[in-house]
Scaffold this motif. Structure first.
Motif, PDB file in Angstrom:
ATOM      1  N   MET A   1       0.829  -1.190   0.000  1.00 56.17           N
ATOM      2  CA  MET A   1       0.000   0.000   0.000  1.00 56.17           C
ATOM      3  C   MET A   1       0.867   1.245   0.000  1.00 56.17           C
ATOM      4  SD  MET A   1      -2.945  -1.209  -0.262  1.00 56.17           S
ATOM      5  CE  MET A   1      -3.887   0.311  -0.074  1.00 56.17           C
ATOM      6  N   PRO A   2       0.415   2.313  -0.661  1.00 53.13           N
ATOM      7  CA  PRO A   2       1.210   3.552  -0.686  1.00 53.13           C
ATOM      8  C   PRO A   2       1.299   4.181   0.699  1.00 53.13           C
ATOM      9  CG  PRO A   2      -0.957   3.917  -1.649  1.00 53.13           C
ATOM     10  CD  PRO A   2      -0.834   2.436  -1.432  1.00 53.13           C
ATOM     11  N   GLN A   3       2.395   4.920   0.901  1.00 52.07           N
ATOM     12  CA  GLN A   3       2.572   5.633   2.158  1.00 52.07           C
ATOM     13  C   GLN A   3       1.619   6.811   2.220  1.00 52.07           C
ATOM     14  OE1 GLN A   3       4.639   4.851   4.691  1.00 52.07           O
ATOM     15  NE2 GLN A   3       5.376   3.016   3.601  1.00 52.07           N
ATOM     16  N   ARG A   4       1.116   7.097   3.411  1.00 47.50           N
ATOM     17  CA  ARG A   4       0.268   8.271   3.561  1.00 47.50           C
ATOM     18  C   ARG A   4       1.114   9.523   3.507  1.00 47.50           C
ATOM     19  NH1 ARG A   4      -4.048   7.038   8.434  1.00 47.50           N
ATOM     20  NH2 ARG A   4      -5.149   5.312   7.412  1.00 47.50           N
ATOM     21  N   ASP A   5       0.614  10.542   2.835  1.00 53.95           N
ATOM     22  CA  ASP A   5       1.330  11.826   2.796  1.00 53.95           C
ATOM     23  C   ASP A   5       1.332  12.439   4.187  1.00 53.95           C
ATOM     24  OD1 ASP A   5       1.715  11.515   0.123  1.00 53.95           O
ATOM     25  OD2 ASP A   5      -0.076  12.657  -0.467  1.00 53.95           O
TER      26      ASP A   5
END
Length: 405
Positions: free
Chosen positions: A400-404
């Protein structure tokens, strides 16, 4: 015909459970059963089985159920073209086995699959020669049939009169022309209005009595088999608005894989290896001990044996091309069945025909491709007429992408 009830192993396979679990469902009243045709076994309600599957899939969630259905699971598309049952398959409600045994040609079968009614798209003539670019390609004797046909189709598409017509008659006329042209390309023959099975056998110059009838039967049985990988690829291409030439190129490309059309070549190699053995049973046992596959045996949709193979092998026995070789092939089939219970499938039958008549593995694949072309065109026509785009969603399971922030 008993089509609404399934044999025990077939029912268990549909559910993905053991026989013991199937019997537990019966004892709880969730699946109805009745005596089988031989009086010794029992059959199980196909509708009850499907209801169990649907309830189970619904419990998993729509996304997960859809993902599982793509691998020998629940149907994912509606079609009026073909239906598979454990005892055989049907073309628009008519038994493919009955058609093959009754003398139907591939052209007649195509008219049924394409829902032509009284219209016969095959009455139109053919060009009496290939375009120059295609003729040059056919001169390359080192190019295998599938690759030759795949390369030639885009060249033929350049001259297609109704490539993007929406008229049903135009589409079926183009399909008939394309079926004849691809069959001729597969066997490096000139365009012809002769029945396709005769065109193919004449091109091989075998002079063998009975082979023409055997190939006719094989073409009809190969014509379609529901939503197999190549037919699905064809439908995806057709859903984008691609021409018939482009859609069948998608089918040919998919067929070339070793787990689809290439399975006939692997079965052919297996037969040739076994025929050279003094004791094939020892080699079969050795393969089984090592966990190696036995190409051409077993089919997930036919746990009790592929009826297409049974019909073709029976027809081959009637022609008896090479009695000694045929007997050796039959002994091999009996050996495999005795050792592991697996029965021959369509790939083995096509390979046996090629081996029995001392033809190459390429010819076994050419028969399969020429027959299946009729089904691909049926699926392309049906998909074009639906007007819908096939665009499933993927279920992402990666990082999953990292949260900004």
């Amino acid at each position: 015909m008993r089509t609404d009830y399934l044999a025990a192993q077939d029912a268990a396979n549909r559910l993905g459970v053991s026989l013991a679990t199937l019997y537990a469902y019966v004892s709880r009243g969730r699946v109805d059963s009745r005596p089988g045709p031989d009086g010794r076994t029992r059959e199980y309600s196909a509708s009850d089985i499907e209801q169990l599957i649907e309830r189970r899939q619904a419990g998993r969630g729509a996304a997960q159920g859809a993902a599982h259905s793509l691998a020998w699971g629940l149907p994912v598309m509606e079609t009026r073209i073909s239906l598979i049952r454990s005892h055989g398959h049907y073309y628009r409600g008519e038994s493919a086995i009955a058609l093959a045994k009754g003398g139907a040609t591939l052209e007649e079968t195509a008219r049924l699959l394409w829902d032509c009614g009284e219209h016969d798209p095959f009455v139109a003539g053919l060009p009496d020669h290939w375009p120059k670019a295609v003729a040059l390609l056919l001169q390359q004797s080192n190019v295998p049939p599938l690759e030759r046909t795949t390369a030639a189709l885009p060249l033929l598409a350049l001259d297609a009169t109704h490539a993007h017509s929406t008229d049903p008659l135009h589409r079926r006329h183009d399909a008939a022309l394309l079926l004849r042209e691809t069959a001729a390309l597969l066997c490096a023959a000139p365009p012809s209005t002769q029945p396709i099975h005769r065109v193919m056998v004449t091109s091989w110059r075998t002079g063998e009595l009975g082979l023409s009838e055997l190939v006719r039967c094989a073409l009809v049985l190969c014509a379609d088999h529901e939503l197999n990988a190549s037919s699905f690829a064809t439908r995806v291409a057709a859903s984008t608005g691609a021409s018939l030439h482009a859609t069948v190129c998608a089918g040919l490309a998919t067929l070339s894989g070793p787990h689809h059309g290439g399975a006939a070549a692997r079965a052919h190699a297996f037969i040739q290896d076994m025929l050279r053995e003094r004791k094939p049973i020892d080699r079969v046992r050795e393969r089984l001990r090592r966990g190696e596959a036995l190409p051409g045996f077993g089919h997930p949709l036919y746990p009790e044996g592929d009826p297409r193979a049974m019909v073709l092998l029976d027809a081959m026995r009637a022609t008896r091309p090479r009695p000694a070789k045929l007997s050796a092939i039959e002994r091999l089939i009996e050996t495999v069945q005795t050792q592991c219970g697996r029965r021959p499938n369509l790939d083995l039958a096509l390979a046996a025909i090629a081996s029995g008549y001392e033809l190459s593995a390429d010819i076994a694949l050419a028969i399969f491709a020429a027959g299946r072309m009729a089904g691909w065109l049926a699926h392309a026509l049906e998909q074009q007429e639906s007007g819908s785009l096939i665009r499933p969603r993927a279920s992402y399971v990666g990082r999953m992408p990292q949260r900004d922030g």
